[in-house]
Scaffold this active site. Structure first.
Site, PDB file in Angstrom:
ATOM      1  CB  THR A   1     -45.202  23.582  -8.781  1.00 44.82           C
ATOM      2  OG1 THR A   1     -45.236  22.207  -8.396  1.00 44.82           O
ATOM      3  CG2 THR A   1     -44.609  23.693 -10.168  1.00 44.82           C
TER       4      THR A   1
ATOM      5  N   GLY B   1     -53.537  24.480  -7.764  1.00 43.54           N
ATOM      6  CA  GLY B   1     -54.971  24.306  -7.963  1.00 43.54           C
ATOM      7  C   GLY B   1     -55.796  25.148  -7.010  1.00 43.54           C
TER       8      GLY B   1
ATOM      9  CD  GLU C   1     -48.592  16.757  -5.138  1.00 46.17           C
ATOM     10  OE1 GLU C   1     -47.759  16.480  -4.272  1.00 46.17           O
ATOM     11  OE2 GLU C   1     -49.005  17.908  -5.321  1.00 46.17           O
TER      12      GLU C   1
END
Length: 675
Positions: free
Chosen positions: A154, A193, A437
């Site tokens: 992303t 993350g 996701e």
């Protein structure tokens, strides 16, 4: 004391002193809670393993969640890293393999309290997209946490639209290297993350350029930080993106790359290769880059969405039988709030949804395992169906679960607003899953595109993939049910969902085709139909869930009492969906107004049937008090006592009140001479 007694003791904190309102509920169960737990776990042996893992973890003070709700972002992050490192050592000590059942149960027990969650995605990405040589090099290092990986897809300006990603990887033939750049601010990797303060490496998705030609998105392993002093690698700018609604421990980061060079071998090359002379070779379909996302979608439904929904149901149901309020009968005692039909109507459909999603996960895993195995063998025929199925199901389950947890939270009144209830954290975690996701609307449109394509395949007389086979065999007709009991027939409500899904897909496709034939450009026609297409994809996904719940019941027909209560839940899940979307079923002409009244009557009757088993049904999820981390959802039902005890632990109750000295004291002193 026997080991089994020790293990059972760690499951909950209920000694002999159980709230009598909760104790009464358990004594009237119509089925064996233990047997249902075994079924949910996939067998009694799995239940034993899970409970043993829970007991080991909960007996170790390193994994304590005490005072978690009072911790800062930095404290949550540090604690998550500490526990993740410690867990790795603990697993080695216990002989628990990383690919064994214990690993899964560790994450069920600790979940949000651990760092390195996306590190697991990093490894799965290498396992799915890397060559055997790349797997042999990187995965052992990652398994031992000698390196920590992130998944950088992303961007600040792009998320679900992979083709729009702006990060570039240019192949330099002279040096046999890729040069990576994030050429402008919107290309900066964002939300990844384990990246902000932790990762040493990342799988970075970038547009591949060779001799000026773009070959689309490809994955590259990039070193982000030094293994010696953790400083950013040359050309790398990396950091934390700041506070979020939840996941304070998750270490989401940003990443900018400026002329970062990596060796040619760092492009994951199982399905795409760049030869030393710059020649590009692809095996299979470009959609293979969706494989990791498919893997993770299945993973988050199983390990995050479903458990969080189950926890919320457990907390809300238990609280609803120890909370008494108002009188059902004038002059009588205050009633359990779960005895009110309005409370049952809020909570029991959410319990039914949790069970529906549990059996859905079993089905998803079967389909995924088959598709993944074929993909690894270089067969890609199942990939489009797998992508469409997981896209729709991910959107459906996260949308329904986040709404369900909010219902549970509100059903607990003011106490549900307290972090100490555990419900706000579950809600904000699930809300996030509607975006990461794959943003849900985008995913549903991808599912819709597949469905419209399948309708075209039907007209061409070709066979359809199994999950959409109904599109070729639908028969028009109205529902034949007359009495309210008729709507408890799975054939009746499954057919209703099938009819709705088909009609909504067909209507959207007809409108789309009509616009195109009238001269509207295809992209504009698609946009003008997009709301109908999203609703059609949701209807399709809903049918899949209902059909799968019905099929799951057939597999446990020897368990009479359990099958009976699960049949009630299946009926409730199906009828709740019809009642909630009655307009759809009326609009397509499948149900009449009179029949809609019978559906509602049957639906309300089910609430009364299921109510006596509400507590046993959530007890069967078998979450320990430590798993739930809820003051109002504990096994012994002493909600008020725990709320008070936990509230007293707030640091604000033990700090000097500087606000009083600086601002309030001067005001209050004015009253001394007047009172």
């Amino acid at each position: 004391m026997a080991l089994w007694d020790v293990i059972k003791g760690f499951q909950n904190s209920a000694g002999p002193d159980v709230n009598p309102d909760l104790d009464t509920e358990r004594k009237t169960a119509s089925f064996s809670v233990e047997r249902l737990t075994n079924i949910l776990d996939g067998g009694a042996e799995n239940t034993q393993i899970r409970r043993k893992v829970n007991a080991v973890l909960q007996s170790d003070p390193e994994f304590s969640r005490e005072n978690q709700y009072f911790q800062s972002q930095n404290e949550r992050y540090e604690g998550a890293v500490r526990r993740a490192v410690y867990l790795s050592k603990k697993m080695d000590e216990m002989g628990w393999a990383i690919d064994g059942p214990e690993n899964k149960y560790c994450y069920r027990a600790l979940g949000d309290d651990l760092a390195f969650v996306v590190h697991g995605v990093f490894m799965k990405c290498i396992l799915g997209l890397g060559t055997d040589e790349q797997i042999a090099k990187w995965v052992p290092l990652a398994e031992k946490h000698y390196i920590v990986g992130s998944y950088a897809q992303t961007e600040l300006g792009h998320g679900s639209f992979l083709r729009g990603l702006e990060t570039m990887a240019i192949f330099d033939v002279t040096t046999q290297e890729f040069i990576l750049n994030t050429p402008k601010i919107s290309a900066m990797k964002w939300w990844s993350g384990d990246l902000g303060r932790t990762a040493t490496h990342a799988v970075v998705f970038a547009q591949l350029y060779i001799k000026g030609k773009c070959y689309g998105i490809h994955p590259f392993i990039v070193q982000i930080r030094s293994l010696q002093d953790h400083s950013p690698a040359p050309g790398v700018t990396v950091g934390d993106i700041g506070p979020k609604m939840n996941f304070a421990q998750a270490d989401n980061g940003y990443l900018m790359l400026e002329n970062v060079r990596i060796p040619k071998e760092n492009m994951l090359s199982r399905f795409s290769q760049v030869l030393s002379d710059g020649q590009y070779i692809r095996q299979g379909t470009e959609k293979i880059n969706y494989l990791t996302m498919v893997v993770f979608r299945v993973h988050i439904i199983q390990t995050e969405v479903l458990p969080n929904l189950m926890k919320a149901c457990t907390i809300a149901i238990r609280y609803s039988v120890v909370r008494r309020q108002s009188e059902l009968k004038s002059g009588g005692p205050e009633s359990k709030i779960l005895d009110y039909q309005t409370q049952q109507q809020k909570l029991l459909p959410q319990v039914a949804t949790a069970y529906a999603f549990h059996f859905l996960c079993d089905y998803l895993q079967e389909v995924f395992d088959r598709g993944y195995a074929e993909t690894k063998e270089g067969k890609f025929d199942l990939l489009p169906e797998l992508h469409a199925l997981t896209s729709g199901i991910k959107a459906f389950t996260t949308d329904y679960s986040s709404a369900a947890v909010e219902v549970c939270r509100r059903a607990c009144g003011g106490h549900g607003y307290s972090l100490l209830s555990g419900l706000p954290s579950l809600y904000t975690a699930l809300v996030a899953s509607c975006t990461y996701e794959g943003e849900n609307t985008v995913l549903l449109l991808q599912t819709a595109r597949f469905l419209v394509k399948c309708l075209g395949i039907v007209k061409a007389g070709q066979p359809l993939p199994s999950s959409v086979a109904y599109l070729s065999s639908i028969s028009s007709g109205k529902c034949g049910a007359q009495e309210k009991r008729d709507f408890l027939n799975p054939d009746v409500y499954t057919e209703a969902y099938k009819q709705r899904a088909f009609r909504m897909v067909e209507n959207a496709a007809i409108k789309l085709q009509s616009l195109i034939q009238s001269g509207t450009p295809q992209h504009e026609a698609w946009n003008l139909c997009s709301v109908q297409l999203v609703l059609a994809a949701m209807a399709h996904s809903h049918y899949i869930v209902v059909q799968n719940f019905v099929n799951a019941l057939e597999k446990i027909e020897t368990e009479f009492n359990i099958q009976k209560v699960l049949k009630h839940l299946c009926d409730l899940f199906a009828l709740h969906g019809i009642v909630s979307s009655m307009g759809d079923f009326l609009q397509i002409g499948h149900l009449s107004e009179k029949q809609s009244d019978r559906v509602i009557e049957s639906y309300l009757d089910l609430l009364d049937l299921i109510r006596p088993d509400a507590v046993p049904l959530v007890d069967a999820f078998d979450f320990s008090d430590a798993n739930l981390n809820s003051a109002i959802g504990c096994y012994d039902g002493h909600a008020y006592e725990r709320l008070f005890e936990w509230a007293k632990k707030s640091p604000t109750n033990n700090q000097d009140n500087q606000t009083f000295e600086k601002y309030l004291k001067p005001l209050f002193q004015n009253a001394l001479s007047k009172l």
